[in-house]
Design an enzyme around this catalytic site. Structure first.
Site, PDB file in Angstrom:
ATOM      1  N   CYS A 240      41.810  31.876  36.986  1.00  0.00           N
ATOM      2  CA  CYS A 240      41.630  32.312  38.201  1.00  0.00           C
ATOM      3  C   CYS A 240      40.771  33.537  38.292  1.00  0.00           C
ATOM      4  O   CYS A 240      41.198  34.865  38.221  1.00  0.00           O
ATOM      5  CB  CYS A 240      43.016  32.912  38.771  1.00  0.00           C
ATOM      6  SG  CYS A 240      44.321  31.551  38.922  1.00  0.00           S
ATOM      7  N   ALA A 242      37.511  34.575  40.329  1.00  0.00           N
ATOM      8  CA  ALA A 242      36.846  35.286  41.039  1.00  0.00           C
ATOM      9  C   ALA A 242      37.756  36.764  41.527  1.00  0.00           C
ATOM     10  O   ALA A 242      38.955  36.565  41.769  1.00  0.00           O
ATOM     11  CB  ALA A 242      36.654  34.765  42.641  1.00  0.00           C
ATOM     12  N   MET A 245      35.742  40.145  37.448  1.00  0.00           N
ATOM     13  CA  MET A 245      36.197  41.476  36.672  1.00  0.00           C
ATOM     14  C   MET A 245      36.650  41.289  35.344  1.00  0.00           C
ATOM     15  O   MET A 245      36.200  41.743  34.579  1.00  0.00           O
ATOM     16  CB  MET A 245      37.123  42.529  37.529  1.00  0.00           C
ATOM     17  CG  MET A 245      36.702  42.721  38.943  1.00  0.00           C
ATOM     18  SD  MET A 245      35.021  42.966  39.150  1.00  0.00           S
ATOM     19  CE  MET A 245      34.726  44.665  38.663  1.00  0.00           C
ATOM     20  N   ASP A 309      45.730  34.896  35.953  1.00  0.00           N
ATOM     21  CA  ASP A 309      45.586  36.122  36.796  1.00  0.00           C
ATOM     22  C   ASP A 309      45.648  35.414  38.246  1.00  0.00           C
ATOM     23  O   ASP A 309      44.769  35.506  38.975  1.00  0.00           O
ATOM     24  CB  ASP A 309      44.362  36.730  36.467  1.00  0.00           C
ATOM     25  CG  ASP A 309      44.314  38.084  37.294  1.00  0.00           C
ATOM     26  OD1 ASP A 309      45.619  38.819  37.477  1.00  0.00           O
ATOM     27  OD2 ASP A 309      43.319  38.650  37.675  1.00  0.00           O
ATOM     28  N   CYS A 363      48.957  41.730  40.533  1.00  0.00           N
ATOM     29  CA  CYS A 363      48.892  42.903  40.808  1.00  0.00           C
ATOM     30  C   CYS A 363      50.263  43.105  41.619  1.00  0.00           C
ATOM     31  O   CYS A 363      49.993  43.595  42.885  1.00  0.00           O
ATOM     32  CB  CYS A 363      47.767  43.294  41.491  1.00  0.00           C
ATOM     33  SG  CYS A 363      47.210  42.104  42.465  1.00  0.00           S
TER      34      CYS A 363
END
Ligand SMILES: C[S@@+](CC[C@H](N)C(=O)[O-])C[C@H]1O[C@@H](n2cnc3c(N)ncnc32)[C@H](O)[C@@H]1O
Length: 637
Positions: A240, A242, A245, A309, A363
Site C-alpha cells: 500500500c 502511495a 514515503m 501499511d 496510523c
C-alpha cells in the site's frame, strides 16, 4: 441547496484572523508572534490579545464546547472561530457584535456557555496553555540516495543550526526533544537518518527539500521501513504504497540495490507515488497500479520483505488538533477497515513463499485495527510466523507496547504523541518460521467489499485530519482549512471522489489473477486504467459505509446524479499525506495531466525532481490560491 441562508455578511476580520492564527499555533506549533507580524492588520494588538487569550484557555474552551455540544449541533461552525468568539464573550469584551451567521450561532448558545462556564470555574480548573508536548517537532529524513548523512548534518550547521549529538538513552532523547527550540536540531534516537528540528521549523524553501535530498516525514512513518530493515540486494514489496514515503525509505535502506515493488491501487495516488519515486531518485522501485490482493510470486518474484501499511481510520493523526477528545470512528467503518486489513495482511503472509519478514503498520490507535488484526492473522497462519518483540529490535528503547490482553501480547509497538513526540502509530513485525509450512487454501474475501474509491476516500479523510495538524506556517502550497474541520465525514468523502472505482471481491481477484497470468503486464495495466476511467464516468459508490447493502443502492444512484452535477462545478481537492507531512492541494484536471507529463519528464531527466508536497505546477498555484481564498471566504460566511 438551502434557500434561507444568505452568505453576505462577513465575519469581522479581527475574529477571522485570530482564528487562523490560533489554529496554526495550536496545530503546528507555529510562532504566535511571527504569525501576528505577518498579518498586515490595523488592529494587531487586538488580534494578539484575542489569540493569546484563546490559546491560554484551551482546556476550558474544549470543555465549554464539549458540554454545550456546540460543534456537534453546529457542524458548519468553524471550531477555531468558535473558540475565538467564545473567548471574546467570556474573557474578552464579554459581548460580540456583528450580524454574521457564526456570531449569531455563538450568541444563541451564550446562556448555555455561561452556565457551563460557571461550573468549570467553580472547579477551579487550571487554565492551560498549549503544552510543549503537544507540539510536534519537525522531522527531516535525509534521503541517503542523494546525500550522505554527515554531509547533511554539516550543511545544516553551516546554515546556522546547532547540532545536539544523538542521545545515549531513549529517555535522555525525549528530554532533549522537550526542550528543542530555535535553531537546535538533533539526531533521532532510533533512526540515524532522521533529524529532528524544533516545532515550526520550515523547510519548504530549502534546496534539499526541493531536490529530494531531504524528506519531511514524521518519525512514526519512518518506523515501519526501519523495522522491516531489508537487506541491500533483496526484493521488497510495499503493498500500500502511495504517496511513497515508506517506499522511498525502503529504497534508501537497500541503497537502490535489489528491488522495491511499490503497489498502489488508487490511480490518483499512484501518480503521486510515481512522482515521489522519481524526485527521490529511488531507482530500484518498480511501481504498480494494481490491487495488492491480486499479487503473487509471478508478479513480484523473490520477495523476502513485505510492508503492509493499509488504509486505516487515521485515529493516530488527530492528536495535534486542539480538540480535547477524538472524533470517534463509526463502528461499521471500523469493522470494515479491520476486515480489509486482515485480508491484506493474511495475503502478505501466505502468498509469498520466500518472505522472511513482514511489517504491519497503521496510523491508528484503535486495537480493532491493530492487536485484533494481528491476533486474527496469527490464528490463521499458525506457527508459520512469529512476532518479533519490537522492544528488542529497538534496543529496549521504547515505552508503549501492544496490550498483554491480546494474543500478540506486548510484542508490537504503539507510538504515542504525548510520549514519543510523533504521530500515533502501531507496528507489528512478523518473522517467518521456515520449519513450518505455510497454511494452504485461499484467502477468503467473502464479505470484503472495499473498492479503490473507498481507499482513496479513507486516506483522504485521514489526510485531511492530519492536514489539520500539519499545516506549515510558511504555507507554501498548503491549504489552511479553517472552515471545514468539523464538516461531517460523509461530506468530505463526497468531495474526494475520483476515478478509482473497483469493487474487490475474491472472485474478482481470482479472475484478475487468471487474466493477468495470460496477459502481457504492460498492456494489462493500460486496459485496467481505461476500465477504471470508464467506470468512473458512469459509476459511483456509496459514500457512507464501505459495506454496501441493497438498501443503499438507491441512495447510490441518487448520489450519482448529484455527484455528476457537483463534479462539474467542483475542482478536485487533493490532499497528499505521507501521514505526517501533508499537503493539501487543489488540483484541477489539467494539473493531473500536467503531472503525468511531468512524471514522464522526470523519468527522462532524473536530476529534475518535483516535490511531493509541492506537486502543483507553479503557474497554476496563483489560480488555486485565488480559488482557495474564494472557497474559504464563502465557507466562513
Ligand atoms: C496508509 S496509505 C499508505 C501510505 C504509504 N505507505 C506511505 O508511507 O506513503 C494506504 C494506501 O494503500 C492504498 N491501498 C488500499 N488498498 C489497497 C490495495 N488493495 N492494493 C493496493 N493499494 C491499496 C490506498 O489507496 C492508500 O494509498
Amino acid at each position: 441547496m438551502s434557500q434561507g441562508f444568505v452568505h453576505s455578511i462577513k465575519v469581522p476580520r479581527l475574529y477571522k484572523t485570530a482564528a487562523t492564527i490560533v489554529k496554526k499555533v495550536a496545530e503546528d506549533g507555529a510562532s504566535l508572534k511571527q504569525l501576528i507580524y505577518e498579518k498586515n492588520h490595523p488592529n494587531l494588538k487586538g488580534i494578539y490579545a484575542l489569540a493569546t487569550t484563546t490559546l491560554q484557555h484551551g482546556t476550558d474552551l474544549n470543555e465549554l464546547i464539549r458540554e454545550t455540544k456546540l460543534l456537534i449541533n453546529e457542524p458548519r461552525l468553524d471550531p477555531w472561530l468558535a473558540r475565538v468568539l467564545i473567548t471574546e464573550l467570556i474573557w474578552g469584551k464579554r459581548t460580540i457584535k456583528g450580524d454574521a451567521k457564526p456570531l449569531h450561532t455563538i450568541l444563541n448558545y451564550e446562556t448555555k456557555i455561561r452556565q457551563v462556564f460557571e461550573t468549570i470555574d467553580q472547579h477551579e480548573k487550571p487554565q492551560s496553555t498549549i503544552k510543549s508536548t503537544e507540539r510536534k517537532p519537525r522531522y527531516v529524513r535525509i534521503n541517503t540516495l542523494i546525500k550522505k548523512l554527515d554531509e547533511a548534518i554539516e550543511d545544516f550547521q553551516d546554515e546556522g543550526y546547532i547540532f545536539i549529538p544523538r542521545s545515549c538513552t531513549y529517555h535522555e532523547y525525549l528530554d532533549v526533544l522537550s526542550t528543542l527550540d530555535g535553531w537546535k536540531f538533533t539526531q533521532d534516537y532510533h533512526i540515524p537518518e532522521l533529524l529532528v528540528f524544533a516545532s515550526g521549523t520550515t523547510f519548504y524553501d530549502h534546496l534539499g527539500y526541493k531536490n529530494g535530498a531531504i524528506i519531511l516525514q514524521d518519525k512514526a512513518s519512518c518506523l515501519p521501513a526501519y523495522l522491516l530493515n531489508p537487506e541491500s540486494g533483496s526484493n521488497v514489496l510495499d503493498m500500500c504504497a502511495a504517496p511513497g514515503m515508506k517506499t522511498t525509505h525502503l529504497a534508501a535502506i537497500i541503497d537502490n540495490k535489489g528491488k522495491v515493488f511499490s503497489v498502489e491501487r488508487c490511480q490518483r495516488r499512484y501518480e503521486i507515488l510515481c512522482n515521489q519515486v522519481s524526485t527521490t531518485h529511488a531507482n530500484c522501485v518498480e511501481t504498480m497500479n494494481v490491487d495488492a490482493m491480486t499479487l503473487n510470486e509471478n508478479k513480484c518474484p523473490d520477495v523476502e520483505y513485505i510492508l503492509v501499511d493499509p488504509s486505516c481510520s487515521g485515529s493516530g493523526m488527530q492528536r495535534f488538533t486542539f480538540e480535547g477528545e477524538q472524533s470517534k470512528c463509526a463502528p461499521g467503518r471500523l469493522r470494515s477497515l479491520q476486515s480489509f486489513q486482515v485480508h491484506l495482511l493474511r495475503h502478505a503472509l501466505t502468498k509469498f513463499s520466500k518472505v522472511k519478514r513482514v511489517v504491519y503498520s497503521t496510523c491508528s490507535i484503535y486495537p480493532e485495527e491493530n492487536e485484533m488484526v494481528v491476533d486474527e492473522v496469527l490464528t490463521n497462519v499458525g506457527d508459520a510466523y512469529k512476532l518479533v518483540p519490537v522492544m528488542t529490535l529497538l534496543n529496549d528503547g521504547w515505552i508503549n507496547l501492544s496490550s498483554n490482553e491480546f494474543k500478540c501480547k506486548d510484542n508490537c509497538l504503539y507510538a504515542k504523541p504525548e510520549v514519543d513526540y510523533c504521530n500515533g502509530f502501531f507496528v507489528a513485525v512478523f518473522e517467518r518460521n521456515f520449519d513450518v509450512p505455510l497454511p494452504e487454501g485461499r484467502n477468503k474475501n467473502k464479505g470484503l467489499k472495499r473498492n479503490a474509491q473507498d481507499d482513496c476516500d479513507e486516506v483522504d479523510i485521514k489526510e485531511e485530519q492530519s492536514n489539520d495538524v500539519q499545516i506549515d506556517d510558511n504555507g507554501k502550497n498548503l491549504t489552511v482549512k479553517v472552515e471545514e474541520s468539523d464538516e461531517p465525514v460523509k461530506k468530505k468523502r463526497k468531495k474526494n471522489k475520483n476515478k478509482c472505482n473497483e469493487v474487490i471481491t475474491q472472485e474478482v481477484a481470482d479472475e484478475k489473477l487468471k487474466e493477468e497470468d495470460n496477459a502481457d503486464v504492460t498492456s494489462k495495466k493500460k486496459i485496467k486504467k481505461e476500465k477504471k476511467i470508464d467506470k468512473s464516468s458512469g459509476d459511483n459508490v456509496d459514500e457512507q459505509e464501505i459495506d454496501i447493502n441493497s438498501n443503499e443502492m438507491d441512495i447510490v444512484s441518487k448520489k450519482k446524479h448529484k455527484k455528476k452535477k457537483k463534479d462539474k462545478i467542483n475542482e478536485e481537492e487533493l490532499i497528499i499525506n505521507n501521514e505526517n507531512e501533508i499537503i493539501s492541494m487543489e488540483i484541477e484536471e489539467s494539473n493531473v495531466s500536467s503531472k503525468k507529463k511531468k512524471h514522464k519528464k522526470n523519468k527522462k531527466d532524473s536530476n529534475e525532481g518535483t516535490i511531493i508536497e509541492e506537486g502543483v505546477d507553479e503557474d497554476s498555484t496563483s489560480k488555486k490560491k485565488h480559488k482557495k481564498k474564494k472557497k474559504a471566504k464563502s465557507d466562513i460566511e
